[in-house]
Design a protein around this motif. Structure first.
Motif, mmCIF file in Angstrom:
data_model
loop_
_atom_site.group_PDB
_atom_site.id
_atom_site.type_symbol
_atom_site.label_atom_id
_atom_site.label_comp_id
_atom_site.label_asym_id
_atom_site.label_seq_id
_atom_site.Cartn_x
_atom_site.Cartn_y
_atom_site.Cartn_z
ATOM 1 N N GLY A 197 -9.123 8.283 3.587
ATOM 2 C CA GLY A 197 -8.909 7.694 2.338
ATOM 3 C C GLY A 197 -7.586 8.485 1.525
ATOM 4 N N ALA A 198 -6.938 9.390 2.256
ATOM 5 C CA ALA A 198 -5.810 10.156 1.665
ATOM 6 C C ALA A 198 -4.691 9.257 1.445
ATOM 7 C CB ALA A 198 -5.509 11.410 2.348
ATOM 8 N N PHE A 199 -4.569 8.335 2.545
ATOM 9 C CA PHE A 199 -3.226 7.344 2.676
ATOM 10 C C PHE A 199 -3.810 5.813 2.573
ATOM 11 C CE2 PHE A 199 -1.686 10.946 5.100
ATOM 12 C CZ PHE A 199 -1.187 11.482 4.485
ATOM 13 N N ASN A 200 -2.849 5.045 2.235
ATOM 14 C CA ASN A 200 -3.143 3.562 2.074
ATOM 15 C C ASN A 200 -2.079 2.782 2.921
ATOM 16 O OD1 ASN A 200 -4.675 0.983 1.464
ATOM 17 N ND2 ASN A 200 -3.723 0.988 -0.513
ATOM 18 N N PRO A 201 -2.035 3.033 4.076
ATOM 19 C CA PRO A 201 -0.870 2.475 4.744
ATOM 20 C C PRO A 201 -0.975 0.649 4.991
ATOM 21 C CG PRO A 201 -2.222 3.459 6.427
ATOM 22 C CD PRO A 201 -2.720 3.688 4.909
ATOM 23 N N PHE A 202 -2.138 0.264 4.642
ATOM 24 C CA PHE A 202 -2.064 -1.111 4.882
ATOM 25 C C PHE A 202 -2.518 -1.796 3.646
ATOM 26 C CE2 PHE A 202 -4.068 0.925 8.945
ATOM 27 C CZ PHE A 202 -2.740 0.790 9.520
ATOM 28 N N GLY A 203 -2.092 -1.154 2.435
ATOM 29 C CA GLY A 203 -2.226 -1.807 1.134
ATOM 30 C C GLY A 203 -1.232 -1.308 0.212
ATOM 31 N N ASP A 204 -0.564 -0.428 0.773
ATOM 32 C CA ASP A 204 1.056 -0.034 0.067
ATOM 33 C C ASP A 204 2.126 -0.306 0.838
ATOM 34 O OD1 ASP A 204 1.988 1.123 -2.528
ATOM 35 O OD2 ASP A 204 2.085 2.692 -1.039
ATOM 36 N N TYR A 205 2.840 -0.816 0.741
ATOM 37 C CA TYR A 205 4.279 -1.023 1.572
ATOM 38 C C TYR A 205 4.855 0.317 1.639
ATOM 39 C CZ TYR A 205 8.149 -2.910 4.167
ATOM 40 O OH TYR A 205 9.088 -3.047 5.187
ATOM 41 N N ASN A 242 0.919 1.827 18.428
ATOM 42 C CA ASN A 242 0.557 0.360 18.996
ATOM 43 C C ASN A 242 -0.383 -0.009 17.702
ATOM 44 O OD1 ASN A 242 0.462 -2.054 20.443
ATOM 45 N ND2 ASN A 242 -1.351 -1.298 21.257
ATOM 46 N N GLU A 243 -1.350 0.656 17.649
ATOM 47 C CA GLU A 243 -2.450 0.269 16.714
ATOM 48 C C GLU A 243 -2.046 0.384 15.310
ATOM 49 O OE1 GLU A 243 -7.169 1.790 15.618
ATOM 50 O OE2 GLU A 243 -6.426 1.298 17.777
ATOM 51 N N PHE A 244 -1.289 1.130 14.885
ATOM 52 C CA PHE A 244 -0.678 1.190 13.897
ATOM 53 C C PHE A 244 -0.051 0.273 13.338
ATOM 54 C CE2 PHE A 244 2.749 2.712 10.599
ATOM 55 C CZ PHE A 244 1.539 3.085 9.602
ATOM 56 N N TYR A 245 0.795 -0.409 14.153
ATOM 57 C CA TYR A 245 1.751 -1.541 13.944
ATOM 58 C C TYR A 245 1.021 -2.760 13.986
ATOM 59 C CZ TYR A 245 5.883 1.424 14.024
ATOM 60 O OH TYR A 245 6.491 2.575 13.415
ATOM 61 N N ALA A 246 0.019 -2.945 15.113
ATOM 62 C CA ALA A 246 -0.715 -4.166 14.959
ATOM 63 C C ALA A 246 -1.488 -4.331 13.674
ATOM 64 C CB ALA A 246 -1.695 -3.901 16.420
ATOM 65 N N MET A 247 -2.124 -3.193 13.189
ATOM 66 C CA MET A 247 -3.062 -3.169 11.999
ATOM 67 C C MET A 247 -2.130 -3.551 10.853
ATOM 68 S SD MET A 247 -5.517 -0.008 12.523
ATOM 69 C CE MET A 247 -6.447 -0.520 10.862
ATOM 70 N N ALA A 248 -0.919 -3.075 10.798
ATOM 71 C CA ALA A 248 -0.059 -3.529 9.546
ATOM 72 C C ALA A 248 0.188 -5.041 9.475
ATOM 73 C CB ALA A 248 1.275 -2.729 9.647
ATOM 74 N N LEU A 249 0.464 -5.402 10.751
ATOM 75 C CA LEU A 249 0.991 -6.942 10.882
ATOM 76 C C LEU A 249 -0.464 -7.669 10.345
ATOM 77 C CD1 LEU A 249 3.017 -6.859 14.017
ATOM 78 C CD2 LEU A 249 3.731 -7.226 11.885
ATOM 79 N N ASP A 250 -1.405 -7.304 10.956
ATOM 80 C CA ASP A 250 -2.626 -8.050 10.642
ATOM 81 C C ASP A 250 -2.920 -7.961 9.036
ATOM 82 O OD1 ASP A 250 -2.957 -9.047 13.179
ATOM 83 O OD2 ASP A 250 -4.643 -7.198 13.639
#
Length: 270
Positions: free
Chosen positions: A142-150, A79-87
Motif C-alpha cells: 500500500g506504499a505505492f499506487n502505480p496503477f492508479g497514479d501515472y 512483464n507483470e508490471f507492464y501487463a497490469m499497468a496496461l490493464d
C-alpha cells in the motif's frame, strides 16, 4: 562431468551461429536448457518467491543456468508490471498525443518476449531448471499506487528498467564461459538499456544516470538502484579529470551484484 566442459561440448555449433528463423533460435536455446538440466547444478533463486526467506538467502549460484534463472525472475517482474499497468488504464491515452501508451505497449511486448525466450533457454516449464513466477505486490503493502497514479507508475518503471540494465551487466561474468548464452543475454541487455533511456526521457530526465542520482520524483526506496553509479575510476583512469564528476560517471554504467538486485526485487515480492 565438468559443467563448463559439458556446456562447451553441447554448444560447439552455437545457438546464434544458426542462420535459421527466430523460431529455430528459440528451439536451439531451449535444447541447451534441457541438456543442462542433467548437469545437476544447485539452484536457489526460487527462494526469492518467499519474502520471509529472501532476507537471508544467498546470491544465486554463479553459474550459466543460475544467471538465466536470475534474469527470468527480473523479466517476470517487468512483464507483470507492464501487463497490469496496461490493464488498469493508468497510462493516459492522451499523454504526449498517445505516444506514452504506444511506448509502454511496445515495452510490454518486449518483456513478454524475454520471458518466453528465457523459459525456452531453461528447457521449458517442465525442466528442473525452470523457476516459477513469484507473487508480486507492486504497491509494497500500500506504499505505492502505480496503477492508479501515472507519475508513480513512471517512477517505478524507471527503477525497474535501470535495475535491469545493471543486473544483466552484473551477470556477464557468470556467462563468460558460455558465449552463446552470453550473446543471448547481451541481446536482451541492450534492449533493456533502450527501455531505461526511453522511460527516463518520458519523466523529463537525461537518458542516462548521472552520479548516483535517482532523479526528481523518485521514491527514496529506489535509491539502492542508483548507489555506486558515481564511480569515475575506470581501468585506473579517473574520468572526472577531463570531463568532471557528472560527465565522467555518465559515460560508464556500473553493474549490480546478484545480492543487490535480490534486495531490490524483494521489496516487490510477496
Amino acid at each position: 562431468m565438468n559443467i563448463l566442459k559439458f556446456i562447451e561440448s553441447f554448444t560447439n555449433e552455437g545457438i546464434m551461429a544458426s542462420t535459421g528463423s527466430r523460431r529455430d533460435s528459440f528451439t536451439q536455446f531451449g535444447n541447451l536448457g534441457k541438456n543442462l538440466a542433467f548437469a545437476s547444478i544447485p539452484f536457489g533463486l526460487s527462494a526469492l518467491a518467499n519474502k520471509a526467506m529472501a532476507k537471508d538467502i544467498t546470491p544465486t549460484p554463479a553459474t550459466p543456468i543460475g544467471a538465466l534463472q536470475f534474469a527470468l525472475t527480473l523479466e517476470y517482474l517487468e512483464n507483470e508490471f507492464y501487463a497490469m499497468a496496461l490493464d488498469s488504464g493508468v497510462i493516459p491515452a492522451s499523454e504526449n498525443s498517445g505516444r506514452d501508451l504506444k511506448v509502454f505497449q511496445q515495452i510490454a511486448d518486449h518483456e513478454a518476449d524475454h520471458v518466453k525466450f528465457l523459459i525456452a533457454g531453461l528447457g521449458g516449464t517442465m525442466s528442473p531448471n525452470f523457476v516459477p513466477k513469484p507473487t508480486f505486490d507492486f504497491t509494497v503493502g500500500g506504499a505505492f499506487n502505480p496503477f492508479g497514479d501515472y507519475p508513480t507508475f513512471l517512477a517505478l518503471a524507471q527503477a525497474f528498467e535501470d535495475t535491469g540494465v545493471r543486473a544483466y551487466k552484473g551477470q556477464a561474468a557468470n556467462l563468460i564461459s558460455t558465449p552463446d548464452l552470453l550473446t543471448a543475454a547481451l541481446q536482451i541487455h541492450s534492449v533493456e538499456a533502450r527501455h531505461a533511456s526511453e522511460v527516463r526521457r518520458l519523466r523529463g530526465l537525461k537518458g542516462w544516470i548521472s552520479n548516483s542520482e535517482r532523479g526528481a520524483g523518485m521514491p527514496a526506496a529506489t535509491q539502492a538502484v542508483y548507489d555506486g553509479e558515481g564511480l569515475t575510476m575506470q581501468a585506473g583512469f579517473n574520468t572526472s579529470t577531463l570531463f568532471g564528476a557528472a560527465a565522467g560517471s555518465e559515460a560508464y554504467d556500473e553493474p549490480l551484484t546478484t545480492q543487490q538486485v535480490v534486495d531490490i526485487a524483494n521489496l516487490f515480492i510477496v
